[in-house]
Design a protein around this motif. Structure first.
Motif, PDB file in Angstrom:
ATOM      1  N   ARG B  51       0.813  -1.225   0.000  1.00 25.69           N
ATOM      2  CA  ARG B  51       0.000   0.000   0.000  1.00 25.69           C
ATOM      3  C   ARG B  51       0.846   1.275   0.000  1.00 25.69           C
ATOM      4  O   ARG B  51       0.427   2.311   0.503  1.00 25.69           O
ATOM      5  CB  ARG B  51      -0.973   0.003   1.183  1.00 25.69           C
ATOM      6  CG  ARG B  51      -2.004  -1.103   1.083  1.00 25.69           C
ATOM      7  CD  ARG B  51      -3.166  -0.885   2.016  1.00 25.69           C
ATOM      8  NE  ARG B  51      -2.819  -1.054   3.396  1.00 25.69           N
ATOM      9  CZ  ARG B  51      -2.788  -2.230   4.000  1.00 25.69           C
ATOM     10  NH1 ARG B  51      -3.094  -3.325   3.332  1.00 25.69           N
ATOM     11  NH2 ARG B  51      -2.463  -2.331   5.252  1.00 25.69           N
ATOM     12  N   ILE B  52       2.049   1.174  -0.541  1.00 21.89           N
ATOM     13  CA  ILE B  52       2.913   2.349  -0.683  1.00 21.89           C
ATOM     14  C   ILE B  52       3.431   2.385  -2.118  1.00 21.89           C
ATOM     15  O   ILE B  52       3.884   1.370  -2.647  1.00 21.89           O
ATOM     16  CB  ILE B  52       4.100   2.305   0.307  1.00 21.89           C
ATOM     17  CG1 ILE B  52       3.578   2.409   1.740  1.00 21.89           C
ATOM     18  CG2 ILE B  52       5.105   3.397   0.011  1.00 21.89           C
ATOM     19  CD1 ILE B  52       4.652   2.310   2.797  1.00 21.89           C
ATOM     20  N   THR B  53       3.344   3.539  -2.732  1.00 16.72           N
ATOM     21  CA  THR B  53       3.855   3.703  -4.087  1.00 16.72           C
ATOM     22  C   THR B  53       5.362   3.447  -4.114  1.00 16.72           C
ATOM     23  O   THR B  53       6.099   3.976  -3.275  1.00 16.72           O
ATOM     24  CB  THR B  53       3.594   5.142  -4.577  1.00 16.72           C
ATOM     25  OG1 THR B  53       2.199   5.361  -4.615  1.00 16.72           O
ATOM     26  CG2 THR B  53       4.176   5.366  -5.949  1.00 16.72           C
ATOM     27  N   LEU B 143       1.785   1.475 -13.830  1.00 16.39           N
ATOM     28  CA  LEU B 143       2.926   2.380 -13.961  1.00 16.39           C
ATOM     29  C   LEU B 143       2.385   3.784 -14.184  1.00 16.39           C
ATOM     30  O   LEU B 143       1.447   3.982 -14.939  1.00 16.39           O
ATOM     31  CB  LEU B 143       3.801   1.977 -15.153  1.00 16.39           C
ATOM     32  CG  LEU B 143       4.264   0.516 -15.220  1.00 16.39           C
ATOM     33  CD1 LEU B 143       4.982   0.267 -16.546  1.00 16.39           C
ATOM     34  CD2 LEU B 143       5.175   0.169 -14.052  1.00 16.39           C
ATOM     35  N   TYR B 160       2.889   0.223  -8.776  1.00 14.42           N
ATOM     36  CA  TYR B 160       2.264  -0.564  -7.711  1.00 14.42           C
ATOM     37  C   TYR B 160       1.647  -1.808  -8.364  1.00 14.42           C
ATOM     38  O   TYR B 160       1.134  -1.720  -9.488  1.00 14.42           O
ATOM     39  CB  TYR B 160       1.171   0.232  -6.986  1.00 14.42           C
ATOM     40  CG  TYR B 160       0.720  -0.458  -5.715  1.00 14.42           C
ATOM     41  CD1 TYR B 160       1.464  -0.343  -4.545  1.00 14.42           C
ATOM     42  CD2 TYR B 160      -0.423  -1.250  -5.699  1.00 14.42           C
ATOM     43  CE1 TYR B 160       1.070  -0.991  -3.391  1.00 14.42           C
ATOM     44  CE2 TYR B 160      -0.817  -1.903  -4.538  1.00 14.42           C
ATOM     45  CZ  TYR B 160      -0.070  -1.770  -3.393  1.00 14.42           C
ATOM     46  OH  TYR B 160      -0.446  -2.417  -2.242  1.00 14.42           O
ATOM     47  N   TYR B 181      -1.213  -6.436   0.114  1.00 14.65           N
ATOM     48  CA  TYR B 181      -1.174  -5.517  -1.032  1.00 14.65           C
ATOM     49  C   TYR B 181      -2.570  -5.128  -1.508  1.00 14.65           C
ATOM     50  O   TYR B 181      -2.708  -4.220  -2.307  1.00 14.65           O
ATOM     51  CB  TYR B 181      -0.352  -6.137  -2.170  1.00 14.65           C
ATOM     52  CG  TYR B 181       1.109  -6.253  -1.815  1.00 14.65           C
ATOM     53  CD1 TYR B 181       1.996  -5.212  -2.083  1.00 14.65           C
ATOM     54  CD2 TYR B 181       1.610  -7.383  -1.176  1.00 14.65           C
ATOM     55  CE1 TYR B 181       3.330  -5.302  -1.726  1.00 14.65           C
ATOM     56  CE2 TYR B 181       2.945  -7.484  -0.815  1.00 14.65           C
ATOM     57  CZ  TYR B 181       3.803  -6.444  -1.092  1.00 14.65           C
ATOM     58  OH  TYR B 181       5.123  -6.528  -0.726  1.00 14.65           O
ATOM     59  N   GLN B 182      -3.588  -5.835  -1.021  1.00 17.48           N
ATOM     60  CA  GLN B 182      -4.979  -5.510  -1.348  1.00 17.48           C
ATOM     61  C   GLN B 182      -5.251  -5.560  -2.848  1.00 17.48           C
ATOM     62  O   GLN B 182      -5.960  -4.700  -3.393  1.00 17.48           O
ATOM     63  CB  GLN B 182      -5.340  -4.130  -0.779  1.00 17.48           C
ATOM     64  CG  GLN B 182      -5.226  -4.040   0.728  1.00 17.48           C
ATOM     65  CD  GLN B 182      -6.440  -4.584   1.440  1.00 17.48           C
ATOM     66  OE1 GLN B 182      -7.561  -4.361   1.016  1.00 17.48           O
ATOM     67  NE2 GLN B 182      -6.220  -5.314   2.515  1.00 17.48           N
ATOM     68  N   VAL B 183      -4.640  -6.504  -3.534  1.00 17.89           N
ATOM     69  CA  VAL B 183      -4.906  -6.685  -4.964  1.00 17.89           C
ATOM     70  C   VAL B 183      -5.319  -8.136  -5.194  1.00 17.89           C
ATOM     71  O   VAL B 183      -5.066  -9.016  -4.354  1.00 17.89           O
ATOM     72  CB  VAL B 183      -3.660  -6.360  -5.830  1.00 17.89           C
ATOM     73  CG1 VAL B 183      -3.272  -4.902  -5.687  1.00 17.89           C
ATOM     74  CG2 VAL B 183      -2.482  -7.266  -5.479  1.00 17.89           C
TER      75      VAL B 183
END
Lengths: 65, 194
Positions: B51-53, B143, B160, B181-183
């Protein structure tokens, strides 16, 4: 890693950063509390207590000299 | 005139979606005493934090001088702090245009993404968990920012993960990556690529 011969430059300004926001977590249910027993009234008021005299000592401003 | 000005330039609001590969690394969470899995780059081992770029950095002063004998390139990089990625440099977050190109690249590097490997990871305090079998993860990546588009892929400023595929029949790794990562994360058995 190789990306091959450069073809173009792209500037991407997304409306929002494509990072998922954490799913909301439901709050834990509030713990069930046992009913609080009523506070016990002390049977005897200590002699030096000012708990009852504090109100009566305030001048009432009635103008009586 | 800078070479980068010669390249056609387009502006977009839609992130580029491309393909890349990671390693799933086991990390010991000291607070919960659990093992969680994180993504790191296969080659440079850059950690992709949940969760961080991820923002690209450039250490071109060292790497390009070591790798390139082109004096012009060296002078350019020494003299000017450059935009990342830069047309002169090799910096940026790499991703390839298609899944096929991704797997062809790793096959060409004699790396077998399907082969499990032993992860030896340390947390920030240097405490080593037990040796844990890790695996390779591939997937799509978003990207954005400044991007150099090549014939086969991209070098980007920001990235990300978009979705992940775990190349191992290990639900714990997939669950951990999905949670962090919530994906979208799925499992794909290794045999699918043979």
């Amino acid at each position: 890693m190789e990306i091959g011969k450069p073809k173009r430059r792209i500037t991407v300004n997304p409306k929002s950063v494509p990072i998922p926001t954490p799913l909301p977590k439901f709050p834990d249910p509030a713990p069930v509390r046992e009913p609080t027993p009523p506070a016990k009234v002390p049977e005897k008021v200590p002699a030096h207590s000012t708990s009852t005299s504090a109100v009566s000592s305030v001048p009432n401003g009635s103008g009586q000299a | 005139m800078s070479k980068s000005k010669v390249l056609p330039h387009v502006v977009s609001e839609e992130p580029i979606i491309a393909w890349r590969m990671w390693q799933a690394v086991a990390v010991l969470n000291l607070f919960s005493d659990d093992i969680v899995y994180r993504l790191r780059a296969v080659s440079k081992h850059t950690e992709w934090k949940p969760r961080i770029t991820l923002k690209a950095d450039c250490f071109a002063l060292v790497s390009s001088l070591a790798k390139s004998s082109n004096r012009q390139v060296s002078v350019h990089l020494i003299g000017f702090k450059h935009q990342v990625p830069d047309i002169y440099c090799r910096c940026g977050i790499y991703a390839l245009r298609t899944k096929e190109k991704l797997f062809n690249y790793f096959t060409g590097m004699k790396m077998d993404p399907a082969k499990p490997w032993t992860v030896v990871s340390a947390n920030e305090r240097g405490i080593l968990p037990d040796r844990i079998m890790g695996c390779t993860v591939f997937g799509q990546v978003s990207l954005w920012g400044e991007i150099i588009e090549g014939e086969d892929g991209y070098r980007a400023e920001y990235a990300y993960p978009y979705d992940l595929t775990v190349l191992a029949d290990d639900r714990r790794i997939a669950d951990s990556l999905r949670e962090q990562y919530q994906v979208d994360t799925r499992i794909e058995l290794s045999q699918a690529h043979h």
